[in-house]
Write a protein that holds these residues in place. Structure first.
Motif, PDB file in Angstrom:
ATOM      1  N   GLY A 130      11.224  23.986 -16.011  1.00 53.07           N
ATOM      2  CA  GLY A 130      11.241  23.488 -14.646  1.00 53.07           C
ATOM      3  C   GLY A 130      12.146  24.221 -13.694  1.00 53.07           C
ATOM      4  N   THR A 131      12.688  25.372 -14.102  1.00 50.16           N
ATOM      5  CA  THR A 131      13.639  26.091 -13.246  1.00 50.16           C
ATOM      6  C   THR A 131      12.978  27.158 -12.382  1.00 50.16           C
ATOM      7  N   CYS A 180       5.014  25.354 -12.649  1.00 46.88           N
ATOM      8  CA  CYS A 180       6.431  25.398 -13.017  1.00 46.88           C
ATOM      9  C   CYS A 180       6.583  25.962 -14.428  1.00 46.88           C
TER      10      CYS A 180
END
Length: 273
Positions: free
Chosen positions: A202-203, A198
């Protein structure tokens, strides 16, 4: 796979004489002589494997290029693949590992399943083969988006199935080698190799190719390495895993580059491609 065995010479004196001749022979940018010098350096690096190892480093700890005058700057490099060749090659390979690969894997699995099912019933060879050949001849390949006809016409026989499966293997190799840049030895050693991580926020999820580098490694096991893997490379690995799954299970091996001997579509004892 073939194995090259380096046989030790009979004495330390012979080693020294060999090194001396090579050093006198290659004092300029002569390619054949430079290869000889590299062989002498290779013997020294692998001295622990020799029954009669060389007594000392052949070039006093220096690289062979220090004596030959031939190095990376003076070497004549092969030209890059022209765009007129590389772009169609990579585009066609990416196309093949998409829906065409799914078609071929489905056809292979259906034919192998039918073959094994009928063979398990103890039927005669013609009674086993004929339904399989009919299944192959009746298989309809997919019509890809933007195209007016299936990507491949109907085929006849297991040899044609194997031929197309081999083309998918080749397309996977082209995609990985061009888009990652790994060496041949590194690509052929891949196994359980896709790793996802990731992003810091975290996107996003990024894929990496986990393998080993051998050129600069200190031993035969190689040095662990990660390459960024674009989507096409992750797809190529997925296709390779599905292509080789029956053979890996049968052989108890992890390598992705496995192929059957012969031309049949049914499972047999596999060998390294």
């Amino acid at each position: 796979m073939s194995v090259v065995v380096i046989k030790p010479t009979t004495s330390a004196t012979a080693h020294a004489n060999l090194y001396g001749r090579a050093r006198r022979w290659c004092m300029g940018p002569d390619l054949s002589g430079c290869r000889s010098l590299k062989r002498q350096a290779a013997l020294w690096l692998q001295r622990h494997k020799l029954g009669d190892p060389p007594p000392e480093h052949p070039f006093d700890g220096e690289r062979p290029s220090a004596f030959s005058g031939f190095n990376g700057r003076s070497a004549k490099r092969w030209p890059f693949t022209p765009d007129a060749v590389a772009v169609p090659l990579i585009s066609s390979a990416i196309r093949l590992i998409a829906q065409p690969a799914d078609d071929l894997i489905a056809l292979r699995d259906q034919a192998a399943s039918l073959y094994e099912e009928r063979r398990a019933r103890g039927l005669t060879r013609p009674s086993v083969r004929q339904p399989v050949l009919k299944l192959i001849a009746a298989f309809k390949f997919t019509c890809l988006d933007g195209e007016d006809a299936p990507w491949h016409p109907p085929i006849v026989g297991t040899k044609q199935v194997r031929f197309l499966v081999d083309r998918i293997y080749e397309a996977c190799f082209v995609v990985i080698s061009y888009l990652v840049g790994a060496r041949v030895s590194e690509i052929l050693a891949l196994a359980d190799c896709i790793e996802q991580r990731c992003s810091a926020d975290g996107t996003e999820i990024f894929s990496y190719l986990r393998g080993r580098v051998f050129k600069t490694a200190v031993d035969d096991a190689g040095q662990p390495h990660l390459w960024a893997a674009p989507q096409a490379v992750a797809r190529a690995i997925d296709v390779l895993e599905r292509l080789s799954a029956p053979l890996r299970e049968q052989a108890g091996r992890r390598e992705l580059w496995l192929a059957m001997q012969g031309h049949g579509s049914s499972t047999r004892a596999p060998s390294m491609s």
